[in-house]
Scaffold this motif. Structure first.
Motif, PDB file in Angstrom:
ATOM      1  N   ALA A 193      -4.253  11.778   1.031  1.00  0.00           N
ATOM      2  CA  ALA A 193      -3.646  10.477   1.235  1.00  0.00           C
ATOM      3  C   ALA A 193      -2.798  10.464   2.493  1.00  0.00           C
ATOM      4  O   ALA A 193      -2.107  11.419   2.824  1.00  0.00           O
ATOM      5  CB  ALA A 193      -2.785  10.095   0.038  1.00  0.00           C
TER       6      ALA A 193
ATOM      7  N   HIS B  67      -4.030  11.804  -7.101  1.00  0.00           N
ATOM      8  CA  HIS B  67      -3.542  12.483  -5.901  1.00  0.00           C
ATOM      9  C   HIS B  67      -4.626  13.438  -5.418  1.00  0.00           C
ATOM     10  O   HIS B  67      -5.155  14.242  -6.191  1.00  0.00           O
ATOM     11  CB  HIS B  67      -2.249  13.259  -6.181  1.00  0.00           C
TER      12      HIS B  67
ATOM     13  N   ASP C 285      -3.757   7.145  -2.237  1.00  0.00           N
ATOM     14  CA  ASP C 285      -4.723   8.237  -2.216  1.00  0.00           C
ATOM     15  C   ASP C 285      -6.054   7.836  -1.597  1.00  0.00           C
ATOM     16  O   ASP C 285      -6.692   8.648  -0.923  1.00  0.00           O
ATOM     17  CB  ASP C 285      -4.972   8.725  -3.649  1.00  0.00           C
TER      18      ASP C 285
END
Length: 199
Positions: free
Chosen positions: A2, A97, A126
């Motif tokens: 991300a 994540h 993300d």
């Protein structure tokens, strides 16, 4: 990986990750959505529903009647893959994540009421423009901040139309009023819109 929020939008490869949030009335909306969604769309679906933390949920079993895609509850660390439906377990906070789903126990009633926002904001961070946020039936305003985050990062946003007979209007109306929703549609029309967007 991300990018930081506020950074320039970057191009992502891989399947679209569709985060769908709902509360009261969500089951009927989910059924209508997946009855109209082909099982081979190439998209990832993650459902974030307000669920009673003190009872096991039959949501996966019920939705499996409406789609040929595998339907299961999220596990910490799992990587959701295309053409699957993953559901938040009761009493948890779900985020994503580095492409992996992360689960923790919800620390409070207040946190449980914001599970849609928490997931969609993490999805925006993300997945950037690979993220899709959809708000279906439900009371309250959970999901509005998440929709804003996805739109700000270049993703697609939708909410259930007020005239849809399935909808409880709090959550979708709050999202629509935010000005961050691309498409306001009856739930049965959302799969076709997603396929057109993908194409």
């Amino acid at each position: 990986m991300a990018a930081d929020r506020g950074a320039s939008v970057i191009a992502w490869s891989g399947p679209l990750v569709v985060g769908i949030g709902a509360s009261a009335g969500g089951l009927i909306a989910y059924e209508a959505f997946f009855a109209a969604m082909p099982a081979d769309s190439g998209m990832v679906f993650v459902l974030v529903q307000h669920l009673d933390p003190d009872h096991e949920s039959a949501l996966a079993e019920i939705l499996a009647r409406y789609t040929a895609m595998p339907v299961d509850f999220a596990r910490d660390g799992m990587i959701p893959v295309a053409n699957t439906v993953t559901i938040i377990p009761p009493g948890t906070i779900l985020t994503i994540h580095d492409g992996r789903l992360r689960l923790i126990r919800a620390p409070s009633v207040k946190a449980r009421r914001m599970v849609v926002n928490l997931f969609l904001v993490s999805l925006a961070d993300d997945q950037g423009p690979n993220a899709v946020g959809i708000i279906l039936s439900g009371f309250g305003s959970d999901g509005t901040a998440g929709i804003a985050a996805i739109k700000e990062r270049g993703g697609l946003t939708m909410c259930e139309a007020a005239f849809d007979h399935h909808a409880k209007l709090g959550m979708p109306q709050s999202a629509a009023d935010s000005g961050f929703v691309d498409l306001v549609l009856p739930v049965e029309d959302m799969p076709a819109a997603l396929l057109a967007y993908l194409a």
